[in-house]
Write a protein that holds these residues in place. Structure first.
Motif, PDB file in Angstrom:
ATOM      1  N   THR A  72       0.823  -1.211   0.000  1.00 23.89           N
ATOM      2  CA  THR A  72       0.000   0.000   0.000  1.00 23.89           C
ATOM      3  C   THR A  72       0.859   1.265   0.000  1.00 23.89           C
ATOM      4  O   THR A  72       0.334   2.365  -0.110  1.00 23.89           O
ATOM      5  N   GLY A  73       2.179   1.102   0.110  1.00 27.66           N
ATOM      6  CA  GLY A  73       3.080   2.244   0.195  1.00 27.66           C
ATOM      7  C   GLY A  73       3.769   2.586  -1.109  1.00 27.66           C
ATOM      8  O   GLY A  73       4.686   3.404  -1.119  1.00 27.66           O
ATOM      9  N   SER A  74       3.353   1.979  -2.224  1.00 30.61           N
ATOM     10  CA  SER A  74       3.942   2.341  -3.511  1.00 30.61           C
ATOM     11  C   SER A  74       2.891   2.209  -4.599  1.00 30.61           C
ATOM     12  O   SER A  74       1.865   1.549  -4.426  1.00 30.61           O
ATOM     13  N   SER A 176      -0.981   1.846  -3.987  1.00 26.50           N
ATOM     14  CA  SER A 176      -1.205   3.218  -3.569  1.00 26.50           C
ATOM     15  C   SER A 176      -1.947   3.959  -4.672  1.00 26.50           C
ATOM     16  O   SER A 176      -1.599   3.843  -5.851  1.00 26.50           O
ATOM     17  N   PRO A 177      -2.964   4.747  -4.311  1.00 23.88           N
ATOM     18  CA  PRO A 177      -3.759   5.427  -5.346  1.00 23.88           C
ATOM     19  C   PRO A 177      -3.166   6.733  -5.841  1.00 23.88           C
ATOM     20  O   PRO A 177      -3.726   7.363  -6.740  1.00 23.88           O
ATOM     21  N   ILE A 178      -2.046   7.150  -5.270  1.00 20.23           N
ATOM     22  CA  ILE A 178      -1.497   8.471  -5.589  1.00 20.23           C
ATOM     23  C   ILE A 178      -0.304   8.343  -6.515  1.00 20.23           C
ATOM     24  O   ILE A 178       0.559   7.489  -6.338  1.00 20.23           O
ATOM     25  N   GLY A 179      -0.263   9.225  -7.496  1.00 20.75           N
ATOM     26  CA  GLY A 179       0.925   9.363  -8.326  1.00 20.75           C
ATOM     27  C   GLY A 179       1.263   8.119  -9.109  1.00 20.75           C
ATOM     28  O   GLY A 179       0.403   7.362  -9.539  1.00 20.75           O
ATOM     29  N   GLY A 180       2.545   7.923  -9.317  1.00 23.89           N
ATOM     30  CA  GLY A 180       3.055   6.813 -10.087  1.00 23.89           C
ATOM     31  C   GLY A 180       4.558   6.952 -10.207  1.00 23.89           C
ATOM     32  O   GLY A 180       5.161   7.843  -9.610  1.00 23.89           O
ATOM     33  N   PHE A 255       2.304   7.954  -2.434  1.00 26.36           N
ATOM     34  CA  PHE A 255       1.433   7.240  -1.508  1.00 26.36           C
ATOM     35  C   PHE A 255       0.667   8.265  -0.667  1.00 26.36           C
ATOM     36  O   PHE A 255       1.111   9.396  -0.494  1.00 26.36           O
ATOM     37  N   PRO A 256      -0.521   7.881  -0.167  1.00 26.74           N
ATOM     38  CA  PRO A 256      -1.310   8.805   0.660  1.00 26.74           C
ATOM     39  C   PRO A 256      -0.818   8.797   2.104  1.00 26.74           C
ATOM     40  O   PRO A 256      -0.341   7.776   2.609  1.00 26.74           O
ATOM     41  N   LEU A 274       2.310   7.144   6.758  1.00 23.59           N
ATOM     42  CA  LEU A 274       1.927   6.159   5.757  1.00 23.59           C
ATOM     43  C   LEU A 274       1.540   4.861   6.451  1.00 23.59           C
ATOM     44  O   LEU A 274       2.276   4.376   7.310  1.00 23.59           O
ATOM     45  N   TYR A 275       0.405   4.294   6.072  1.00 23.34           N
ATOM     46  CA  TYR A 275      -0.011   2.972   6.533  1.00 23.34           C
ATOM     47  C   TYR A 275       0.378   1.986   5.438  1.00 23.34           C
ATOM     48  O   TYR A 275      -0.194   1.979   4.355  1.00 23.34           O
TER      49      TYR A 275
END
Length: 357
Positions: A72-74, A176-180, A255-256, A274-275
């Motif tokens: 969930t962290g990447s 992770s839903p953010i960025g890339g 990551f969120p 970060l979780y």
């Protein structure tokens, strides 16, 4: 493994430009699909390295059946070259192709990329395919091609040493839903390309995985599975979580984070937090001039996250909580996911936590 169908593509355009392939959804299907996760503790030293894996069943038309580290962290997926391509095309010097090619519905390009993780980097080539993951009894596929990285080597950032071996994950399934990462941030979470059932919100949640761990390996196939990854979110499920808009505390983070303070009888350490299922410990930053240290077993920890219920726990081993010089944010690792839950709503761009369920 199916017979190789490895051919040259006359033209490979930007990966994001591939057309979508629709997947049927059952009308009125408001029940999330539950996928199993592999739960393992690495053998050997150091002890207590605990991780969750999800199995990639296929890429395109090619059967893979390869567990990847659930993270969930990447953002975005990587997978070892020899898990995808014929072995003669894989080497530590690169993938042995001179032009972009297709293999059973997998587009392999000559575009190279470096993916950055905590202490090491992964080198590989950009590829794309539809991704199917889960188990033969419960699986889900992306509704279009997604970009990912076929890696050919891993390098420890501090020393330049090439690392690997049987206990290293064969790749990362970053949700992770953010960025890339990669060119134009094109390597994104495959979850964004998963179509959910009618009546469900787009996204996923993780239910508790339990606090008992078994020393095992994916290679031996002797690890337990836990049904913990839920694809699709019923509207009434969000009522059980404390939801808030996710934050990207720094443009360099893919990551969120939630603002949180960790304390153990001393001054709280307050940072974006970060979780992270991809981290086996809990990490808090300290000034760069201070040495690395860790807390003793039996230390009572309080995590106060903005907008969330307080999470209290006691460390069970050293170094379950690490104090890391130069770290810019708190990292709450796998311990959280043993008894608690995380929800990510891709429709509303919200993230939520739920304690004790």
């Amino acid at each position: 493994m199916p017979k190789n169908r490895f051919r040259t593509c006359a033209a490979v355009t930007a990966i994001s430009a591939f057309s979508a392939i629709s997947m049927p959804a059952e009308a009125g299907d408001e029940t999330p699909l539950i996928l199993p996760l592999i739960k393992l503790e690495y053998p050997g030293k150091p002890k207590n390295i605990r991780m969750l894996y999800v199995t990639i069943l296929s890429l395109g038309d090619r059967k893979i059946n390869q567990p990847l580290l659930l993270d969930t962290g990447s953002s975005g997926m990587t997978i070892e070259c020899q898990s995808v391509l014929p072995a003669e095309l894989c080497s530590e010097n690169g993938i042995k192709i001179t032009e972009s090619r297709e293999l059973d519905g997998i587009i392999v390009t000559t575009q190279k990329v470096v993916m950055h993780y905590a202490t090491y980097d992964e080198y590989g080539n950009v590829a794309s395919a539809r991704v199917t993951f889960g188990s033969p009894d419960a699986s889900v596929s992306t509704d279009r091609r997604v970009s990912f990285v076929i890696r050919y080597k891993q390098v420890r950032r501090g020393t330049g040493e090439i690392v690997g071996g049987p206990l290293w994950p064969k790749g990362i399934f970053g949700i992770s839903p953010i960025g890339g990462e990669g060119p134009n941030l094109m390597i994104k979470s495959p979850m964004d390309a998963v179509k959910v059932g009618a009546g469900l919100r787009k996204g996923y949640y993780l239910s508790p995985v339990g606090s008992k761990w078994k020393v095992c390996t994916n290679e031996d196939g002797n690890c337990p599975e836990v049904e913990a990854l839920h694809i699709g979110i019923p509207n009434d499920m969000k009522k059980n979580f404390r939801m808030q808009k996710w934050k990207q505390a720094n443009v360099r983070y893919n990551f969120p984070t939630l603002d949180a303070c960790l304390s153990w009888g001393a001054e709280p350490v307050c940072r974006p937090t970060l979780y992270d299922t991809g981290n086996s410990t809990i990490m808090v930053p300290t000034e760069t001039s201070k040495p690395y240290s860790s807390l003793e077993a039996g230390t009572q920890i309080v995590v106060k996250s903005e907008g969330q219920d307080d999470w209290n726990f006691k460390t069970t081993y050293k170094p379950e909580v690490e104090i890391v010089p130069g770290l810019e944010h708190n990292i709450v690792g796998i311990r959280y996911f043993e008894k608690n839950s995380l929800l990510v709503d891709l429709d509303s761009q919200e993230i939520g936590l739920r304690l004790g369920h």
